[in-house]
Enzyme design. Structure first.
Site, PDB file in Angstrom:
ATOM      1  N   LYS A  71       0.879  -1.178   0.000  1.00  0.00           N
ATOM      2  CA  LYS A  71       0.000   0.000   0.000  1.00  0.00           C
ATOM      3  C   LYS A  71       0.912   1.222   0.000  1.00  0.00           C
ATOM      4  CE  LYS A  71      -4.153   1.609   2.371  1.00  0.00           C
ATOM      5  NZ  LYS A  71      -4.970   1.828   1.179  1.00  0.00           N
TER       6      LYS A  71
HETATM    7  N1  PPE Z   1      -7.729  -1.686  -2.893  1.00  0.00           N
HETATM    8  C1  PPE Z   1      -7.151  -0.459  -2.828  1.00  0.00           C
HETATM    9  C2  PPE Z   1      -6.417   0.055  -4.010  1.00  0.00           C
HETATM   10  C3  PPE Z   1      -7.268   0.277  -1.646  1.00  0.00           C
HETATM   11  O1  PPE Z   1      -6.689   1.480  -1.581  1.00  0.00           O
HETATM   12  C4  PPE Z   1      -8.005  -0.239  -0.559  1.00  0.00           C
HETATM   13  C5  PPE Z   1      -8.154   0.564   0.695  1.00  0.00           C
HETATM   14  C6  PPE Z   1      -8.577  -1.526  -0.675  1.00  0.00           C
HETATM   15  C7  PPE Z   1      -8.420  -2.215  -1.869  1.00  0.00           C
HETATM   16  C8  PPE Z   1      -9.311  -2.186   0.457  1.00  0.00           C
HETATM   17  O2  PPE Z   1      -8.418  -2.516   1.488  1.00  0.00           O
HETATM   18  P1  PPE Z   1      -8.863  -2.596   3.006  1.00  0.00           P
HETATM   19  O3  PPE Z   1      -9.141  -1.200   3.458  1.00  0.00           O
HETATM   20  O4  PPE Z   1      -7.693  -3.199   3.688  1.00  0.00           O
HETATM   21  O5  PPE Z   1     -10.065  -3.463   3.071  1.00  0.00           O
HETATM   22  N2  PPE Z   1      -8.201   1.973   0.486  1.00  0.00           N
HETATM   23  C9  PPE Z   1      -7.893   2.876   1.578  1.00  0.00           C
HETATM   24  C10 PPE Z   1      -7.583   4.271   1.084  1.00  0.00           C
HETATM   25  C11 PPE Z   1      -8.701   5.148   0.694  1.00  0.00           C
HETATM   26  C12 PPE Z   1      -8.256   6.573   0.441  1.00  0.00           C
HETATM   27  O6  PPE Z   1      -8.955   7.290  -0.275  1.00  0.00           O
HETATM   28  O7  PPE Z   1      -7.225   7.010   0.980  1.00  0.00           O
HETATM   29  C13 PPE Z   1      -8.981   2.853   2.636  1.00  0.00           C
HETATM   30  O8  PPE Z   1     -10.078   2.391   2.376  1.00  0.00           O
HETATM   31  O9  PPE Z   1      -8.699   3.291   3.753  1.00  0.00           O
END
Ligand code: PPE
Length: 310
Positions: free
Chosen positions: A157
């Site tokens: 990330k």
């Molecule tokens: N894919 C991506 C690309 C992503 O950024 C997130 C979280 C997810 C999947 C889902 O992951 P999880 O939160 O572990 O279930 N995106 C984060 C960032 C959002 C933002 O705008 O900054 C979030 O949801 O916190």
């Protein structure tokens, strides 16, 4: 955005307006940072962070993939987050830890640059809107492909990697949609700009797998567990683009977005254009788990100790 009084910066609590970095911070130029997004919920047991350990573990893994040594242990970051929430007086908030390469030599080899860490929190409402969470959002398939394993690290990330999501999000919103769905290098469905995706047909839930360039979502892990516990079959596999409009139900999950149904893709309704029964069933249990109303998933919440008022 509702700000907070304090931000944690390299081991110290500083006022929101004093949380500054130098303009030659490596991460500002080259995107050399890794971060997390977590949520703290106001539960009966107190403010509680959903799957805190898993988020901190992923932060370490994200750092490793970019050759960054973590400057603080998981336990130190955990305690700092607790204290930050308590000192800011939040009952619920979004939490953003960021570990990044700081000011040092310029140029692309970052290994001599210091690795710094901050944790911020703020109050953040429904990411894709309350209305979206309730009735579903409209999405389009992006003209941008999701970053792939042969040029970046989809499982990290990492800050710089989000330029990919930024382009897809701008394109989607400028063309009148709430979210973009990105395909992977092979043209299979990958995920939203900040959410994992699930496609339901004939009672079976399919979701792209780790070899489809997804981010390994913490909520994805939780959703799969809940779906299995409810007796649904979940298959991790390649998902074809056409399966989106042909699905009975589609939904997204992420920390910011929580569980958000999708009601339309590329101007075609999904199912009857409303969130379906399986989506609803999973969403209900998931919401209970997040807000501490579930006995079964109570261990997913890390309760923030709040010092007694003196
Ligand atoms: N894919 C991506 C690309 C992503 O950024 C997130 C979280 C997810 C999947 C889902 O992951 P999880 O939160 O572990 O279930 N995106 C984060 C960032 C959002 C933002 O705008 O900054 C979030 O949801 O916190």
């Amino acid at each position: 955005m509702q700000t907070a009084d304090l931000i944690w910066m390299n081991g110290e609590f500083v006022a929101w307006e004093d949380a500054k970095v130098h303009v030659l911070t490596h991460a500002l130029h080259y995107g050399t940072g890794v971060f997390e997004g977590e949520r703290c919920y106001d539960t009966e047991r107190g403010p509680a962070i959903f799957r805190h350990d898993e988020h901190l573990e992923r932060l370490e893994r994200s750092a490793k993939l970019y050759y960054m040594d973590m400057p603080f242990s998981r336990e130190q970051l955990r305690e700092a987050t607790h204290e930050l929430i308590a000192r800011n007086g939040f009952r619920s908030c979004y939490i953003r830890p960021l570990v990044y390469r700081g000011h040092g030599p310029m140029g692309l080899n970052p290994l001599e640059n210091p690795v710094e860490a901050i944790i911020a929190c703020w109050e953040w409402g429904a990411y894709l809107g309350e209305e979206g969470k309730k009735n579903g959002i409209r999405a389009r398939v992006s003209s941008w492909r999701r970053i792939s394993d042969d040029s970046l690290q989809p499982l990290s990330k990492a800050s710089g990697q989000y330029l990919n999501s930024v382009l897809a999000k701008i394109e989607a919103q400028k063309s009148g949609y709430e979210e973009a769905i990105l395909l992977d290098d092979n043209g299979h469905v990958c995920e939203g700009t900040g959410e994992n995706i699930y496609v339901i047909r004939d009672g079976v839930i399919a979701t792209p797998c780790v070899t489809n360039s997804i981010l390994w979502g913490i909520n994805r892990m939780s959703i799969i567990q809940i779906a299995n516990d409810l007796g649904y079959e979940v298959v991790e596999r390649d998902v074809a683009r056409a399966e989106l409009p042909l699905a009975d139900e589609v939904f997204l999950s992420g920390t910011a977005a929580e569980l958000t149904p999708m009601r339309e893709v590329d101007d075609m309704p999904i199912g009857d254009g409303k969130p379906g029964p399986i989506t609803r069933a999973i969403q209900e249990v998931f919401e209970d788990a997040l807000h501490g109303r579930s006995e079964r998933y109570a261990h997913w919440l890390d309760v923030v100790p709040i010092p007694a008022q003196t």
